[in-house]
Design a protein around this motif. Structure first.
Motif, PDB file in Angstrom:
ATOM      1  N   LYS A  59      39.823  43.092  25.145  1.00  0.00           N
ATOM      2  CA  LYS A  59      41.239  43.500  25.320  1.00  0.00           C
ATOM      3  C   LYS A  59      41.122  45.265  25.642  1.00  0.00           C
ATOM      4  N   ASP A  84      43.849  47.439  27.306  1.00  0.00           N
ATOM      5  CA  ASP A  84      45.018  46.665  26.646  1.00  0.00           C
ATOM      6  C   ASP A  84      45.720  45.687  27.738  1.00  0.00           C
ATOM      7  N   LYS A  85      45.215  45.223  28.753  1.00  0.00           N
ATOM      8  CA  LYS A  85      45.790  44.227  29.818  1.00  0.00           C
ATOM      9  C   LYS A  85      45.477  42.841  29.106  1.00  0.00           C
ATOM     10  N   ASN A  86      46.359  41.785  29.624  1.00  0.00           N
ATOM     11  CA  ASN A  86      46.004  40.432  29.160  1.00  0.00           C
ATOM     12  C   ASN A  86      44.935  39.788  29.979  1.00  0.00           C
ATOM     13  N   TYR A  87      44.379  40.618  30.862  1.00  0.00           N
ATOM     14  CA  TYR A  87      43.390  40.120  31.688  1.00  0.00           C
ATOM     15  C   TYR A  87      42.348  41.058  32.100  1.00  0.00           C
ATOM     16  N   TYR A 134      42.957  34.340  35.782  1.00  0.00           N
ATOM     17  CA  TYR A 134      44.220  34.430  34.684  1.00  0.00           C
ATOM     18  C   TYR A 134      45.353  34.037  35.600  1.00  0.00           C
ATOM     19  N   ASP A 139      40.533  35.247  33.018  1.00  0.00           N
ATOM     20  CA  ASP A 139      41.048  35.323  31.529  1.00  0.00           C
ATOM     21  C   ASP A 139      40.165  35.230  30.438  1.00  0.00           C
ATOM     22  N   MET A 186      40.697  35.483  27.134  1.00  0.00           N
ATOM     23  CA  MET A 186      41.103  35.035  26.007  1.00  0.00           C
ATOM     24  C   MET A 186      40.482  33.593  25.866  1.00  0.00           C
TER      25      MET A 186
END
Length: 859
Positions: free
Chosen positions: A801, A806-809, A834, A845, A847
């Motif tokens: 992250k 701080d992006k989700n991807y 993502y 992605d 995560m």
């Protein structure tokens, strides 16, 4: 964090105590603050996909103000009012101001009404308060901003490749500032919040605007440092994963190769189709010896190495908090063991079958040679007999000739009867060859059938001639008793001599000294009968001599020949001389065979003496290794050193095994099939040796894994000894492994109070392959797993992250910029696209990738 000293720090680092509603800002400062604060706000709002144009107008309804606070704080504010009325706008602005106050910021003289009314001074004051709290709370400013050297120095300090600090000029501030601002915008993604002219062309530039701009540089470099830290963590995790995946690939390939070799070898060992010749079967035996000595031992080592690699991989996975490795379908360790068991099962009887087949072919060759000898002798005897029986010489013979013909026929019948045994022997040998599946049985059967048919024809012709002679016999009165007696005694004596010659030339097969001694005894008994036979020979010759005297005395017509037999004294003497010559040859053959059997006995004793030493030695070493693996004398390093000494002594023992293999080959080449001097076979020794090599290698690997676990988890030697003492106590069968009941009893003794479900969960940890046993390695892993200091999926996700801003991807460019090339490509190849609402083209992605690294989901 970078910190810049200044005497003016307290002048602007504190919020304004009071904002004078009527006092106007310096126009130049207001212009600078508008431009700088607007750019600063937009640098954050663009993350939410929006921006502002006019700072006092665009914040009046409070919506973008609340959005700005959510972006820079990472927190959610109260739900905003969507109405267009003034009361709705004031409510939204108050929510924003309340949130600012909740962060410990004291707002004096700034109210929602001023913001909603578009008061420039109050709006700028509010934005400055936000910047102070969320951007530059711990940063202070020093000199050098107006001439541009401060900005350039800040960039050079963190990214020296972007600015050549030595080429800057203090007397050219405009160029210095433009250089710094252009580099920041192009390479650091910092929007231009001021123009160089705003600073150079103003006697005293607004410090709040400058400080806001400076804070953007600070946060850019702070983010880079965080990214570097995150990248280092990810590199470490990926390196572990790549190493483990390589070990998995190596295991899969080694398992596939070993299974393929077993698959190819089993049909070869299962092929029990016999060959037709001794040479071909002996070649099969030699091929099998090459397999056991040359081809199989490396595969035994590969199988042992495969188990060691598997155990080492599982240990590394546990230590790095990864899920247990499950090989692909059909390549489990149990699958390898099952296939290996099938191989040894079909191998077990193969050598015994080969030796039995060689023994059978030896017997067949002997019988076939015996058949040919007897058939040749019989065929030589029957040659011309049919023509003789068909003669009608009796029609013109004298009375004495008729009587002689009759007696001669009686002698022939006696001879014929004497040959009946040989014909039966020939038929019996042919039948045995058929029953033993002799490869050339058709030609044997054809020859046997021809002999039998001829024998039946001879019987019929003999009967027919007898009947003719008997019809004539009534006309005969005189008979020469001497010729008759000669013929009657000469025929059986001649048959005895032929039988003796046949026996003296008969081949023999023996496997023990007792058997050759039996043949020697029989031969000695035969030699003892020779004096009596010689007397019979002289008596028969005496009869012939007496006939000659009578012929000479009475001048009979039969002078010169015996009408009753074709056996002459010369033939008897010739065969007698042949018998006497064959006796010493038989003596020599028996003596040589006796010497061969004595040599074979020495081979048996030599093999037995070595096997009786090597077998117990192997058993003793197995027991000693077993004791070392469960005792607690010394440290693990001491045990490892002790085991390696044992391994060295075992490897040094290999020449004795090779020597025994050589003696075993001599025994097989000598066609020795049993050995009363030992209970150990070569196969016993081979299996024991292979088990010994496998056991010492596996035991060394277990101790190495214990050291790996101890060091990785910080277990002291005293703790390790306690673990071993507890394990040995509950290992009731002393096999080096606890079964399910033993392990349950151990857990209860340590205070665990669990139901079936909890116990099943624990067993899935310590026995992932569901073998129903708990090894000592799995036991210490379980006892110390809570103290392990390992990475987690959440830690890796947080690191990604940071790299993603701080992006989700995360994008491919970001991965390639922050990680080494091989690990960046590793992530790109495995990360799924993502699909979130904030996705952009090429977004990945990270995560799901992070959770998959720890077995929490599938890649």
């Amino acid at each position: 964090m970078d910190h810049y000293d200044s005497q003016q720090t307290n002048d602007y680092m504190q919020p304004e105590e009071d904002w004078d509603r009527d006092l106007l800002l310096d126009p130049a400062w207001e212009k600078q603050q508008r431009k700088t604060f607007t750019a600063w706000c937009n640098s954050h709002l663009r993350k939410a996909g929006t921006q502002i144009e006019n700072i006092e107008e665009d914040f009046r309804d409070g919506l973008k103000l609340m959005l700005l606070l959510e972006v820079i704080s990472g927190e959610r504010l109260a739900k905003p009012e969507r109405g267009k009325m003034r009361v709705h706008k004031i409510s939204n602005v108050n929510k924003a101001l309340d949130f600012i106050a909740s962060k410990g910021v004291k707002l004096v003289s700034i109210g929602a009404e001023e913001i909603v009314d578009g008061n420039v001074k109050m709006t700028l004051g509010m934005i400055w308060t936000i910047i102070l709290r969320f951007a530059i709370q711990d940063i202070s400013v020093e000199g050098g901003w107006k001439d541009g050297l401060g900005f350039c120095a800040l960039i050079h300090r963190h990214r020296p490749e972007l600015i050549d600090y030595g080429k800057l000029r203090k007397d050219d501030p405009l160029t210095n500032l433009n250089t710094a601002f252009d580099v920041a915008e192009k390479y650091l993604d910092i929007p231009k919040m001021l123009d160089a002219e705003d600073i150079v062309g103003t006697a005293r530039p607004d410090e709040k605007a400058i400080m806001t701009y400076v804070s953007s540089f600070y946060h850019a470099f702070s983010g880079a440092q965080k990214a570097e830290t995150a990248a280092n963590r990810i590199c470490k995790v990926l390196a572990v994963n790549q190493e483990n995946e390589q070990l998995m690939e190596d295991y899969e390939k080694l398992a596939s190769d070993l299974l393929e070799w077993i698959r190819r070898t089993i049909p070869w060992l299962e092929n029990r189709v016999p060959e037709n010749t001794m040479h071909a079967m002996q070649q099969k035996l030699e091929d099998f010896r090459d397999y056991r000595r040359l081809h199989k031992p490396p595969k035994v080592q590969e199988k042992c190495q495969l188990e060691i690699n598997f155990n080492t991989l599982q240990t590394k996975l546990r230590l790095s908090n990864r899920p247990a490795f499950m090989p692909s379908e059909g390549r489990m360790v149990s699958d390898i063991n099952n296939a290996w068991g099938c191989l040894e099962q079909v191998e077990k009887g193969y050598e015994e079958w080969l030796l039995n087949e060689i023994r059978r072919l030896e017997r067949l060759d002997h019988l076939a040679e015996k058949f040919r000898q007897k058939a040749s002798i019989h065929e030589a005897w029957t040659d011309g007999k049919e023509a003789m029986l068909r003669q009608k010489d009796y029609e013109t013979a004298t009375l004495s000739e008729i009587k002689a013909l009759l007696k001669k026929h009686e002698a022939f019948e006696s001879d014929l009867a004497a040959h009946q045994d040989r014909v039966e022997q020939i038929a019996a040998i042919a039948q045995e060859l058929n029953e033993l599946d002799y490869y050339d049985s058709p030609s044997v059967n054809a020859r046997c059938q021809k002999i039998c048919d001829q024998w039946d024809n001879l019987g019929a012709l003999t009967q027919k001639r007898r009947e003719a002679l008997e019809r004539t016999e009534k006309l005969l009165e005189t008979i020469d008793q001497l010729y008759l007696e000669y013929a009657k005694r000469a025929a059986p004596f001649n048959n005895w001599m032929e039988g003796a010659m046949e026996d003296l030339q008969d081949t023999f097969i023996v496997h023990t000294i007792e058997e050759i001694q039996g043949l020697t005894t029989a031969h000695e008994q035969f030699k003892a009968t020779l004096p009596d036979a010689d007397k019979e020979r002289l008596a028969i010759l005496g009869i012939h001599n007496e006939v000659s005297k009578i012929v000479q005395t009475y001048h009979v017509n039969m002078a010169g020949t015996n009408p009753y037999t074709t056996i002459t004294p010369q033939e008897i003497n010739g065969k007698w001389d042949h018998v006497r010559q064959l006796v010493p040859r038989r003596d020599q053959a028996l003596t040589e065979e006796h010497a061969r059997q004595q040599h074979n006995e020495r081979l048996r004793k030599q093999f037995g003496a070595q096997a009786n030493v090597i077998g117990p030695w192997i058993q003793t070493k197995m027991e000693e290794i077993g004791r070392i693996s469960i005792e607690m004398h010394g440290t693990l390093e001491d045990q490892l050193s002790h085991l390696r000494q044992y391994e060295k002594s075992i490897v040094n023992y290999k020449p004795k095994i090779d020597q025994l293999e050589g003696d075993h080959q001599l025994i097989q080449e000598a066609l020795i099939f049993d050995n009363k001097h030992t209970n150990y076979t070569m196969e016993h020794i081979r299996v024991g040796w292979e088990q010994l090599l496998t056991t010492i290698a596996r035991t060394i690997n277990e101790v190495e894994n214990q050291i790996l676990t101890r060091d990785a988890k910080g277990i002291s030697q005293e703790q390790m000894n306690e673990f071993r003492a507890s394990f040995n106590h509950f290992d009731r069968k002393k096999t080096g492994m606890m079964d399910t009941d033993d392990f349950r009893a151990c857990l209860i003794s340590m205070g665990y109070n669990m139901g079936e479900a909890e116990f099943a969960r624990i067993m899935s940890i310590v026995d992932p392959n569901r073998l129903g046993v708990v090894t000592f390695q799995a036991f210490i892993d379980f006892m110390s797993r809570e103290t392990a200091d390992t990475d987690t999926a959440d830690q890796v996700m947080a690191s990604f992250k940071i790299l993603a801003g701080d992006k989700n991807y995360i994008t491919m460019d970001e991965l390639r910029r922050e990680l080494p090339p091989d690990q960046a490509e590793y992530c790109i190849a495995r990360m799924a696209p993502y699909t979130g609402p904030d996705s952009v083209p090429g977004a990945l992605d990270y995560m799901s990738f992070s959770t998959a690294l720890y077995g929490e989901s599938d890649l």
